[in-house]
Write an enzyme that holds these catalytic residues in place. Sequence first.
Site, short mmCIF file in Angstrom:
data_model
loop_
_atom_site.label_atom_id
_atom_site.label_comp_id
_atom_site.label_asym_id
_atom_site.label_seq_id
_atom_site.Cartn_x
_atom_site.Cartn_y
_atom_site.Cartn_z
N LYS A 145 13.45 17.15 -5.63
CA LYS A 145 13.99 17.88 -4.48
C LYS A 145 14.76 19.10 -4.98
O LYS A 145 15.34 19.07 -6.07
CB LYS A 145 14.91 16.94 -3.71
CG LYS A 145 15.40 17.47 -2.38
CD LYS A 145 16.24 16.40 -1.67
CE LYS A 145 16.67 16.84 -0.28
NZ LYS A 145 17.45 15.78 0.40
N SER A 158 17.62 10.89 4.44
CA SER A 158 16.82 12.00 3.91
C SER A 158 15.77 11.62 2.88
O SER A 158 14.91 12.45 2.56
CB SER A 158 17.75 13.08 3.34
OG SER A 158 18.35 13.80 4.40
N SER A 210 15.85 15.27 4.89
CA SER A 210 15.77 16.57 4.25
C SER A 210 14.88 16.60 3.01
O SER A 210 14.60 17.70 2.53
CB SER A 210 17.18 17.02 3.87
OG SER A 210 17.77 16.14 2.95
#
Lengths: 563, 563
Positions: free
Chosen positions: A133, A232, A208
């Site tokens: 990420k 997330s 996310s």
Amino acid sequence: MSATWKELAAAKKAEQQASIPSAWLLSADKLPPAEQKDVTGVPESCGLLSAREVEITNTDVGPLLKKMAAAEWSASDVTLAFCKRAIVAQQLTNCLTEIFIDRAVARAKELDEYLAKTGQVVGPLHGLPISLKDQFSIKGLDTVMGYTTGIGKPAEKNCTLVDVLLAAGAVLYVRTNVPQTLMWPETFNYIYGRTTNPHNRDLASGGSSGGEGSLVALKGSPLGVGTDIGGSIRIPSACCGLYGLRPSFHRVTYRGAKNSMLGQDTIPSVAGPLCNSLEGVTVFMRAVLGQKPWLQDPLAMRKSWDEEAYQLVEHGGGKKLCFGFMWDDGDYKPLPPITRAMKLVKEALIAAGHSVIDWEPLHHKELVDLASNIWGSDNGQDFRASLAATGEPLIKTMIPEGVEIVAHDVPPIIQSKDTDAYGLWQLHKRKTELREFYLDHWNASVAKTGTGRPVDALISPAAPYPAPPHGMYRLASYTTVFNVLDYPTCVVPVTRVHPALDAKIPAHEFRNIEDKIVYEMYSPEVFANAPLCVQVVGRTQEDEAVLGISEIVDAAVKAYSKN
Amino acid sequence: MSATWKELAAAKKAEQQASIPSAWLLSADKLPPAEQKDVTGVPESCGLLSAREVEITNTDVGPLLKKMAAAEWSASDVTLAFCKRAIVAQQLTNCLTEIFIDRAVARAKELDEYLAKTGQVVGPLHGLPISLKDQFSIKGLDTVMGYTTGIGKPAEKNCTLVDVLLAAGAVLYVRTNVPQTLMWPETFNYIYGRTTNPHNRDLASGGSSGGEGSLVALKGSPLGVGTDIGGSIRIPSACCGLYGLRPSFHRVTYRGAKNSMLGQDTIPSVAGPLCNSLEGVTVFMRAVLGQKPWLQDPLAMRKSWDEEAYQLVEHGGGKKLCFGFMWDDGDYKPLPPITRAMKLVKEALIAAGHSVIDWEPLHHKELVDLASNIWGSDNGQDFRASLAATGEPLIKTMIPEGVEIVAHDVPPIIQSKDTDAYGLWQLHKRKTELREFYLDHWNASVAKTGTGRPVDALISPAAPYPAPPHGMYRLASYTTVFNVLDYPTCVVPVTRVHPALDAKIPAHEFRNIEDKIVYEMYSPEVFANAPLCVQVVGRTQEDEAVLGISEIVDAAVKAYSKN
């Protein structure tokens, strides 16, 4: 004159485009038409990957590591295959941020040489490409994290997780897209734009860690690392049909990773894996803990991988488990396909010799509101500070331009409000009380399970809906509740939305406006092909047991679905 | 008309007096004169305890448990002996709050019957009387905790630690005195008054677990449980010459215990033992963790007693350790006897085959100020709320009436200031950074130790002074720094102030006003007989290793002192 935020964003996007080997750019005729929603077959059909590269990238983490350790497949070949497939994934769903293939190729070569010379692997992740990420800093690369203010500021050193993964033998090659602020359950920002869902590009990839969700689902990565503050990791896992673990607070090192709301330590974000196999999730946790990250990160819990817990010693060896089924959190009624997936899991577990009881959600609304209030206790000062240097505006909705629907003033999972430190202490105090009530509630289930133990785990939807249309992922309540409780939770894929099985049902009496919005957004056609998953939930720091139990759930579902 | 806070306090004190069996009240001729400073010999000489009771109460926890498990001594006899000695201690130093001897006697009888019937002990603490700081709620008893607002509110249930100790076989019989607010390193409140130091009643017993310090030092308790947010276990241990462990955050259950500043979760208070033997400290930790408190308390870390860590597997088996010696924190120069004790430990360790290097304190002032600012971030709202119902005033100094010296507006270890949630986040962020710097600093010591490892532990003073005169314990910096870092820390007694060895030295250039106050308060006569101790400090969650290393330090000091 300094560049505007729009210019900065455009230049960064152009830099990204330039980092893709031009030979890997698919021509228009190889790319699916815009109206093709499901693009999961494209990496195999587009012609960029050789048959062997397709075979490599279709291989799960466990066998992949074995083949590399046996020098049957080289790290270089595996790396190149995943790099190509990641670039295809990028062209299909816009899932990537930083792309650094040269570094990856050089690293893989070193690993191959080491193995050839010593006959030994560097570590338990030898040769495994791992995507990250866009928070996990890597020396010399930007960590934009969805803000134009992050552009042009290369990291001076690796975050600890990057060091840990490298020490374990991993190959790093791409980072993946996130929403501005990180506090959205979808993935859109002004630099890289929107990441779509490969199963149906009209649907959200979740957030996310939405870039990871899309990339891993397209097998452009065998294993991705996301973060989870309110869902997330689990939300993109559930949207994209992956296994994804939200570990307990501080089990996976977070030191040196970039983050939103630094200093918000009440309900912190945690790092964890997303993968196409449960084995990959376990491999990641074993490898990370095996590196003793607490020797480098003062916040990382000094707690090794607990093999006894994984073997379910405290859960009767996993022989006859009892699950608490949370069908509905009482606030947002799950849509028909979600409930069908839950029923399927129930039947599968019973068929496998386990038992289930209904689980009554306790104070879920208050737990989720508490999280919103805690995250919003700075009244948005953190977000404003992160945007100030370039003047980039705060994103107020993730609904695509031109679509008319209710907007949000702030990320919908945050309730911003001026709060003083004493006020924050009162929220903390209530959080502790609620966690105490919840553990008592869990323990009280011993009266109903028939196993002599309380429920071994909960099974819960990850959301009231499967991956919704862009802009419509407005709730994170089914995931956030377990962040507040600090319960380790693993998403397990079950099936998919099927128009013939998941007809719209008559309206119920709506509990609130969001409950109505959930109901009204549903039609089997809109959600076609969306993955259906459940959460497997254990108690605080039962990470290993949650993985052991998730394997049982997964095996039961697979066996039942075959019959 | 409702009672005033003074009337409430007086009534509560009278109730306490009435709870003492009148036969155990020493007549004036058996009590030492007010001018007798050292009263440690009185329990044995006063005549209340039989020779056998003296023998029992002089026995350390380890042998005591063995004798009871072997039914050589009954729990009833042991309990009665410690009850009597505790009442003597109360008459000497005013160390107790709740006294519940009838309950203890009944409990001990049950334990004896159980052992007689089954041949088995109830648990690893079978029959052991344990005293508790006035925070650990027991069903049916008040938990006043130094505030008149706590009077007349009996607890509806036990705190989890009480349940855990009872399940392990302990006998509870008294609770012990604390300062109002708990945020003072001395022990005085308006209900029970001041607890004095049994080694020299003109000196402070330390705080906030000062009642435990005095009681255990007089052997009125074989094992006491205190709490430590900035030194509150270690300070009374050091003042009274005891072993005392500040465990890492959340290793010992705190659920249901009363506390100050509930919701202040940044640098939380932890529970831990004070004892006359190190073995007792270890017995406590093993017994508490053996009860798996995380099954009852959501904040208790799911981490069993780690025998490998205790055996120092990661510290070369304890064979050749290297210690970092922090002689001076750079802000408050230790008084001569403190430095002499440090030197003695250094010589003892070298004589035992270990090595030492000098330790440079890193950001200690900032770490301690950070704690002050975090605890004061509510600007005193918590204290005011705790006082409001009765109108009891906030205590502004612990200096006895009539003594002229600088007063404090608030407890001196707190810097109160209006802070908003975002401001608190910034303090948290800095705390994490400082913890990272400190761990890096620790790791970097590998270049100097010669062991191939970084330092195995630090040795540090617990304060720049031994137990000072009442009202003069104004600093908790030498202890608080390790709370902010969350380093488990064990106090180990070394020797005592000796006028012939600890002459006043010429003044140095004072670094600040407090440094000057420290220097000026010293004379060997004023501090006569005060115990001298050091802290043994490990890294976060190295609790077991800190105990293993403390045993090595303790044995080295004892061996060296004999020669």
